[in-house]
Design a protein around this motif. Sequence first.
Motif, PDB file in Angstrom:
ATOM      1  N   LEU A   1       0.825  -1.203   0.000  1.00 21.78           N
ATOM      2  CA  LEU A   1       0.000   0.000   0.000  1.00 21.78           C
ATOM      3  C   LEU A   1       0.864   1.260   0.000  1.00 21.78           C
ATOM      4  CD1 LEU A   1      -2.880   0.997  -0.015  1.00 21.78           C
ATOM      5  CD2 LEU A   1      -2.892   0.894   2.475  1.00 21.78           C
ATOM      6  N   SER A   2       1.937   1.247   0.753  1.00 20.78           N
ATOM      7  CA  SER A   2       2.848   2.390   0.779  1.00 20.78           C
ATOM      8  C   SER A   2       3.469   2.605  -0.595  1.00 20.78           C
ATOM      9  CB  SER A   2       3.947   2.170   1.828  1.00 20.78           C
ATOM     10  OG  SER A   2       3.411   2.140   3.121  1.00 20.78           O
ATOM     11  N   GLN A   3       3.851   1.515  -1.254  1.00 23.90           N
ATOM     12  CA  GLN A   3       4.440   1.611  -2.589  1.00 23.90           C
ATOM     13  C   GLN A   3       3.427   2.146  -3.592  1.00 23.90           C
ATOM     14  OE1 GLN A   3       7.665   1.150  -3.608  1.00 23.90           O
ATOM     15  NE2 GLN A   3       6.861   2.019  -5.508  1.00 23.90           N
ATOM     16  N   LEU A   4       2.176   1.674  -3.495  1.00 20.81           N
ATOM     17  CA  LEU A   4       1.127   2.147  -4.395  1.00 20.81           C
ATOM     18  C   LEU A   4       0.890   3.643  -4.202  1.00 20.81           C
ATOM     19  CD1 LEU A   4      -1.080   1.501  -6.486  1.00 20.81           C
ATOM     20  CD2 LEU A   4      -2.616   1.003  -4.586  1.00 20.81           C
ATOM     21  N   ALA A   5       0.798   4.076  -2.953  1.00 19.52           N
ATOM     22  CA  ALA A   5       0.565   5.492  -2.665  1.00 19.52           C
ATOM     23  C   ALA A   5       1.729   6.343  -3.147  1.00 19.52           C
ATOM     24  CB  ALA A   5       0.355   5.686  -1.165  1.00 19.52           C
ATOM     25  N   THR A   6       2.950   5.877  -2.910  1.00 20.50           N
ATOM     26  CA  THR A   6       4.133   6.632  -3.321  1.00 20.50           C
ATOM     27  C   THR A   6       4.217   6.742  -4.840  1.00 20.50           C
ATOM     28  OG1 THR A   6       5.313   5.800  -1.376  1.00 20.50           O
ATOM     29  CG2 THR A   6       6.638   6.791  -3.109  1.00 20.50           C
ATOM     30  N   THR A   7       3.775   5.699  -5.543  1.00 20.25           N
ATOM     31  CA  THR A   7       3.790   5.713  -7.008  1.00 20.25           C
ATOM     32  C   THR A   7       2.674   6.589  -7.563  1.00 20.25           C
ATOM     33  OG1 THR A   7       4.671   3.466  -7.028  1.00 20.25           O
ATOM     34  CG2 THR A   7       3.697   4.276  -9.074  1.00 20.25           C
TER      35      THR A   7
ATOM     36  N   GLN B   1       2.642  13.210   4.943  1.00 13.48           N
ATOM     37  CA  GLN B   1       2.085  13.042   6.283  1.00 13.48           C
ATOM     38  C   GLN B   1       0.778  12.259   6.227  1.00 13.48           C
ATOM     39  OE1 GLN B   1       3.688  14.051   9.205  1.00 13.48           O
ATOM     40  NE2 GLN B   1       2.133  12.663  10.026  1.00 13.48           N
ATOM     41  N   TYR B   2      -0.058  12.555   5.197  1.00 17.65           N
ATOM     42  CA  TYR B   2      -1.298  11.800   5.023  1.00 17.65           C
ATOM     43  C   TYR B   2      -0.991  10.314   4.837  1.00 17.65           C
ATOM     44  CZ  TYR B   2      -4.130  16.044   4.309  1.00 17.65           C
ATOM     45  OH  TYR B   2      -4.787  17.231   4.481  1.00 17.65           O
ATOM     46  N   ILE B   3       0.015  10.020   4.005  1.00 22.91           N
ATOM     47  CA  ILE B   3       0.388   8.626   3.758  1.00 22.91           C
ATOM     48  C   ILE B   3       0.832   7.959   5.062  1.00 22.91           C
ATOM     49  CG2 ILE B   3       2.047   7.118   2.582  1.00 22.91           C
ATOM     50  CD1 ILE B   3       2.045   9.088   0.254  1.00 22.91           C
ATOM     51  N   THR B   4       1.660   8.676   5.822  1.00 26.54           N
ATOM     52  CA  THR B   4       2.155   8.138   7.093  1.00 26.54           C
ATOM     53  C   THR B   4       1.018   7.878   8.074  1.00 26.54           C
ATOM     54  OG1 THR B   4       4.255   9.312   6.833  1.00 26.54           O
ATOM     55  CG2 THR B   4       3.671   8.591   9.058  1.00 26.54           C
ATOM     56  N   ASP B   5       0.025   8.782   8.100  1.00 23.96           N
ATOM     57  CA  ASP B   5      -1.082   8.662   9.056  1.00 23.96           C
ATOM     58  C   ASP B   5      -2.104   7.608   8.656  1.00 23.96           C
ATOM     59  OD1 ASP B   5       0.018  10.629  10.604  1.00 23.96           O
ATOM     60  OD2 ASP B   5      -1.303  12.224   9.906  1.00 23.96           O
TER      61      ASP B   5
ATOM     62  N   ILE C   1       0.804   9.201  -6.056  1.00 24.08           N
ATOM     63  CA  ILE C   1       0.709  10.613  -5.709  1.00 24.08           C
ATOM     64  C   ILE C   1       1.362  11.546  -6.731  1.00 24.08           C
ATOM     65  CG2 ILE C   1       1.398  12.346  -4.013  1.00 24.08           C
ATOM     66  CD1 ILE C   1      -1.079  10.680  -3.266  1.00 24.08           C
ATOM     67  N   PRO C   2       2.569  11.246  -7.236  1.00 27.15           N
ATOM     68  CA  PRO C   2       3.180  12.174  -8.206  1.00 27.15           C
ATOM     69  C   PRO C   2       2.416  12.278  -9.522  1.00 27.15           C
ATOM     70  CG  PRO C   2       4.842  10.718  -7.246  1.00 27.15           C
ATOM     71  CD  PRO C   2       3.495  10.160  -6.870  1.00 27.15           C
ATOM     72  N   LEU C   3       1.503  11.354  -9.778  1.00 30.90           N
ATOM     73  CA  LEU C   3       0.790  11.326 -11.051  1.00 30.90           C
ATOM     74  C   LEU C   3      -0.546  12.060 -11.009  1.00 30.90           C
ATOM     75  CD1 LEU C   3       1.399   7.567 -11.971  1.00 30.90           C
ATOM     76  CD2 LEU C   3       2.765   9.558 -12.627  1.00 30.90           C
ATOM     77  N   VAL C   4      -0.983  12.477  -9.828  1.00 29.29           N
ATOM     78  CA  VAL C   4      -2.261  13.170  -9.709  1.00 29.29           C
ATOM     79  C   VAL C   4      -2.025  14.668  -9.555  1.00 29.29           C
ATOM     80  CG1 VAL C   4      -3.317  11.149  -8.635  1.00 29.29           C
ATOM     81  CG2 VAL C   4      -2.420  12.985  -7.197  1.00 29.29           C
ATOM     82  N   ASN C   5      -3.038  15.454  -9.923  1.00 36.13           N
ATOM     83  CA  ASN C   5      -2.971  16.898  -9.735  1.00 36.13           C
ATOM     84  C   ASN C   5      -3.480  17.233  -8.338  1.00 36.13           C
ATOM     85  OD1 ASN C   5      -2.169  17.309 -12.475  1.00 36.13           O
ATOM     86  ND2 ASN C   5      -4.310  17.080 -13.103  1.00 36.13           N
ATOM     87  N   SER C   6      -2.791  18.109  -7.647  1.00 39.49           N
ATOM     88  CA  SER C   6      -3.177  18.433  -6.280  1.00 39.49           C
ATOM     89  C   SER C   6      -2.736  19.845  -5.912  1.00 39.49           C
ATOM     90  CB  SER C   6      -2.550  17.429  -5.305  1.00 39.49           C
ATOM     91  OG  SER C   6      -2.826  17.776  -3.968  1.00 39.49           O
ATOM     92  N   ASP C   7      -3.453  20.423  -4.939  1.00 38.26           N
ATOM     93  CA  ASP C   7      -3.044  21.717  -4.392  1.00 38.26           C
ATOM     94  C   ASP C   7      -2.456  21.550  -2.991  1.00 38.26           C
ATOM     95  OD1 ASP C   7      -5.307  21.066  -2.966  1.00 38.26           O
ATOM     96  OD2 ASP C   7      -6.326  22.979  -3.257  1.00 38.26           O
ATOM     97  N   VAL C   8      -2.081  20.317  -2.647  1.00 42.22           N
ATOM     98  CA  VAL C   8      -1.536  20.013  -1.326  1.00 42.22           C
ATOM     99  C   VAL C   8      -0.014  19.929  -1.412  1.00 42.22           C
ATOM    100  CG1 VAL C   8      -1.561  18.380   0.593  1.00 42.22           C
ATOM    101  CG2 VAL C   8      -3.623  18.719  -0.776  1.00 42.22           C
ATOM    102  N   GLU C   9       0.666  20.499  -0.439  1.00 47.82           N
ATOM    103  CA  GLU C   9       2.125  20.452  -0.386  1.00 47.82           C
ATOM    104  C   GLU C   9       2.612  19.011  -0.232  1.00 47.82           C
ATOM    105  OE1 GLU C   9       4.210  22.908  -0.805  1.00 47.82           O
ATOM    106  OE2 GLU C   9       2.712  24.524  -0.906  1.00 47.82           O
ATOM    107  N   GLU C  10       3.776  18.721  -0.842  1.00 49.97           N
ATOM    108  CA  GLU C  10       4.315  17.362  -0.802  1.00 49.97           C
ATOM    109  C   GLU C  10       4.526  16.878   0.620  1.00 49.97           C
ATOM    110  OE1 GLU C  10       8.135  14.775  -2.502  1.00 49.97           O
ATOM    111  OE2 GLU C  10       7.892  16.886  -3.038  1.00 49.97           O
ATOM    112  N   SER C  11       4.961  17.750   1.504  1.00 52.68           N
ATOM    113  CA  SER C  11       5.189  17.350   2.893  1.00 52.68           C
ATOM    114  C   SER C  11       3.889  16.919   3.568  1.00 52.68           C
ATOM    115  CB  SER C  11       5.823  18.506   3.672  1.00 52.68           C
ATOM    116  OG  SER C  11       4.979  19.645   3.657  1.00 52.68           O
ATOM    117  N   GLN C  12       2.785  17.606   3.241  1.00 52.30           N
ATOM    118  CA  GLN C  12       1.492  17.249   3.819  1.00 52.30           C
ATOM    119  C   GLN C  12       0.987  15.933   3.239  1.00 52.30           C
ATOM    120  OE1 GLN C  12      -0.396  18.885   6.388  1.00 52.30           O
ATOM    121  NE2 GLN C  12      -1.242  16.812   6.231  1.00 52.30           N
ATOM    122  N   ILE C  13       1.215  15.737   1.949  1.00 47.03           N
ATOM    123  CA  ILE C  13       0.827  14.472   1.318  1.00 47.03           C
ATOM    124  C   ILE C  13       1.558  13.305   1.987  1.00 47.03           C
ATOM    125  CG2 ILE C  13       0.966  13.109  -0.804  1.00 47.03           C
ATOM    126  CD1 ILE C  13       0.534  15.685  -2.370  1.00 47.03           C
TER     127      ILE C  13
END
Length: 244
Positions: free
Chosen positions: A164-170, A186-190, A172-184
Amino acid sequence: VNKSAQTLSLTTLPGNTYLELGTYVAENGAHIVGNQQLKMAYTLGYAWGNDSGSIDFLKQSIVNNYDVSIDGCFTIPADVFIAVADALNGIEVELNDTEVSQMIELGHLTNDQKAGMIHLDGNAALGDKYLKITGEDGVAQISRQITVTRLILEKCQRLSHEQLSQLATTLIPLVNSDVEESQINQYITDIVPMLASLSIETYQCPDEDSGEYSSVDMYDSGAITVLIPDIEKCKQMLNEITLG
């Protein structure tokens, strides 16, 4: 995500909800929109401000009408959706005769396919998610969209923490977002460690108790059927969903 209640709430805001979209201010000036379907906020925002404009105007329209807090927006391109569904080895969806016939016509299923529980790859899952059947009400269309999304999330819940971590990490960079990378991150970690234990709940706002379908005259399309919300009931519903 409600950590204490261990729930993941998916709330659909139908694109044909008729709202006061107000005015969108972009670099090329202020654009007065007024009453329009919610989905037009994304379309017009993109026309006036590209990817960031689409997110900004859609978020503005939702916040102004429903008085909710939005922490961030993500838009998932079709090819990314297909890739994720395929990475999960597709999904199993129950389709009726009409849905199967339409999916065959669109080339997503073979001519000998019968109604019932059917395995869909990523491309077919996307086709089912946005399937529109003549004469069908908006509730059925929305139900398909939320069902496909829920089924994909449920398959994600069965992945290991590492997968799941690998899927999320792969992804996230492919989607458009207005969220800072550091916050993203953190979401993954939480969320990743707790995803498997979350109970998925689905909602539609407005639902049958807080909205009704009606015909309105649109200057560019003539008379169309839209979903008219009871704004106060919608505010109460979203407040209960997001705050518990």
